[in-house]
Design a protein around this motif. Structure first.
Motif, PDB file in Angstrom:
ATOM      1  N   UNK A 113       0.949  -1.158  -0.054  1.00  0.00           N
ATOM      2  CA  UNK A 113      -0.021  -0.098   0.001  1.00  0.00           C
ATOM      3  C   UNK A 113       0.983   1.298  -0.014  1.00  0.00           C
ATOM      4  N   UNK A 114       0.874   2.012  -1.086  1.00  0.00           N
ATOM      5  CA  UNK A 114       1.631   3.434  -1.102  1.00  0.00           C
ATOM      6  C   UNK A 114       1.105   4.167  -0.191  1.00  0.00           C
ATOM      7  N   UNK A 115       1.804   5.431   0.428  1.00  0.00           N
ATOM      8  CA  UNK A 115       1.368   6.405   1.071  1.00  0.00           C
ATOM      9  C   UNK A 115       0.467   7.088   0.622  1.00  0.00           C
ATOM     10  N   UNK A 116       0.223   7.236  -0.858  1.00  0.00           N
ATOM     11  CA  UNK A 116      -0.782   7.913  -1.423  1.00  0.00           C
ATOM     12  C   UNK A 116      -1.989   7.314  -1.591  1.00  0.00           C
ATOM     13  N   UNK A 155       0.706  -1.100  -5.158  1.00  0.00           N
ATOM     14  CA  UNK A 155       1.931  -1.346  -6.501  1.00  0.00           C
ATOM     15  C   UNK A 155       2.530  -2.720  -5.808  1.00  0.00           C
ATOM     16  N   UNK A 156       2.822  -3.502  -7.017  1.00  0.00           N
ATOM     17  CA  UNK A 156       3.673  -4.652  -6.858  1.00  0.00           C
ATOM     18  C   UNK A 156       5.261  -4.150  -6.998  1.00  0.00           C
ATOM     19  N   UNK A 157       5.810  -4.733  -5.962  1.00  0.00           N
ATOM     20  CA  UNK A 157       7.478  -4.469  -6.156  1.00  0.00           C
ATOM     21  C   UNK A 157       7.927  -5.826  -5.997  1.00  0.00           C
ATOM     22  N   UNK A 158       9.275  -5.856  -6.839  1.00  0.00           N
ATOM     23  CA  UNK A 158       9.900  -7.067  -6.709  1.00  0.00           C
ATOM     24  C   UNK A 158      10.932  -6.910  -5.333  1.00  0.00           C
ATOM     25  N   UNK A 159      10.923  -8.002  -4.496  1.00  0.00           N
ATOM     26  CA  UNK A 159      11.781  -8.079  -3.502  1.00  0.00           C
ATOM     27  C   UNK A 159      12.690  -9.304  -3.653  1.00  0.00           C
ATOM     28  N   UNK A 160      13.905  -8.866  -3.244  1.00  0.00           N
ATOM     29  CA  UNK A 160      14.993  -9.919  -3.221  1.00  0.00           C
ATOM     30  C   UNK A 160      15.452 -10.226  -1.968  1.00  0.00           C
ATOM     31  N   UNK A 161      15.490 -11.705  -1.770  1.00  0.00           N
ATOM     32  CA  UNK A 161      16.164 -11.991  -0.465  1.00  0.00           C
ATOM     33  C   UNK A 161      17.889 -11.912  -0.679  1.00  0.00           C
ATOM     34  N   UNK A 162      18.304 -11.031   0.432  1.00  0.00           N
ATOM     35  CA  UNK A 162      19.779 -11.135   0.306  1.00  0.00           C
ATOM     36  C   UNK A 162      20.406 -11.748   1.265  1.00  0.00           C
ATOM     37  N   UNK A 163      19.751 -12.141   2.263  1.00  0.00           N
ATOM     38  CA  UNK A 163      20.344 -13.138   3.361  1.00  0.00           C
ATOM     39  C   UNK A 163      19.363 -13.632   4.204  1.00  0.00           C
ATOM     40  N   UNK A 164      19.499 -15.021   4.492  1.00  0.00           N
ATOM     41  CA  UNK A 164      18.418 -15.656   5.517  1.00  0.00           C
ATOM     42  C   UNK A 164      19.188 -16.711   5.959  1.00  0.00           C
ATOM     43  N   UNK A 165      19.157 -16.700   7.412  1.00  0.00           N
ATOM     44  CA  UNK A 165      19.602 -17.685   8.455  1.00  0.00           C
ATOM     45  C   UNK A 165      18.709 -17.790   9.487  1.00  0.00           C
ATOM     46  N   UNK A 191      11.935  -0.310  -5.495  1.00  0.00           N
ATOM     47  CA  UNK A 191      10.576   0.633  -5.259  1.00  0.00           C
ATOM     48  C   UNK A 191      11.264   1.993  -5.286  1.00  0.00           C
ATOM     49  N   UNK A 192      11.616   2.703  -6.416  1.00  0.00           N
ATOM     50  CA  UNK A 192      12.073   3.754  -6.593  1.00  0.00           C
ATOM     51  C   UNK A 192      11.261   5.265  -6.056  1.00  0.00           C
ATOM     52  N   UNK A 252       5.723   7.536   7.689  1.00  0.00           N
ATOM     53  CA  UNK A 252       4.478   6.347   7.394  1.00  0.00           C
ATOM     54  C   UNK A 252       5.085   5.127   7.787  1.00  0.00           C
ATOM     55  N   UNK A 253       6.317   4.786   7.585  1.00  0.00           N
ATOM     56  CA  UNK A 253       6.795   3.530   8.018  1.00  0.00           C
ATOM     57  C   UNK A 253       6.682   3.278   9.668  1.00  0.00           C
ATOM     58  N   UNK A 254       7.060   4.377  10.318  1.00  0.00           N
ATOM     59  CA  UNK A 254       7.045   4.273  11.770  1.00  0.00           C
ATOM     60  C   UNK A 254       5.760   3.834  12.239  1.00  0.00           C
ATOM     61  N   UNK A 255       4.543   4.376  11.730  1.00  0.00           N
ATOM     62  CA  UNK A 255       3.401   4.364  12.072  1.00  0.00           C
ATOM     63  C   UNK A 255       3.062   2.929  11.606  1.00  0.00           C
TER      64      UNK A 255
END
Length: 104
Positions: free
Chosen positions: A11-14, A18-28, A39-40, A84-87
């Motif tokens: 959910x965008x702030x406005x 939007x669908x965004x590509x998420x890449x897993x960089x590290x997972x343990x 997400x520019x 927005x992210x803090x809320x």
């Protein structure tokens, strides 16, 4: 798994979605989970770290970063995204706590 990509609907702030590509960089398992999103202009990086504090407890550290190199973005919109992210994070933590206490 590191290297895996998936689409996430956010959910965008406005008020849109939007669908965004998420890449897993590290997972343990039980230690760390790091992702980066396309997400520019935000270019988010999420880091979740787990630290055992007892047999049935742990500390969870959740951090969001911007990978944006744009000085204009950092000087103008980054503060707004942070607010927005803090809320949203506060709501998410309350929900997670409630679910964990319910299942425990």
């Amino acid at each position: 798994q590191p290297g895996k990509d998936y689409l996430e609907t956010v959910a965008t702030p406005l008020g849109g979605k939007k669908k965004i590509k998420i890449s897993v960089k590290e997972a343990q398992l039980g230690k760390v989970f790091i992702t980066e999103g396309e997400f520019p202009p935000l270019m988010p990086r999420m880091e979740i770290r787990f630290e055992a504090t007892g047999d049935d407890s742990c500390n969870v550290t959740w951090r969001m970063y911007s990978r944006s190199q744009s000085l204009l973005f950092k000087a103008t919109l980054l503060y707004w995204f942070k607010s927005v992210l803090n809320k949203r994070a506060a709501i998410g933590i309350k929900r997670l706590k409630k679910n964990l206490e319910k299942s425990g």
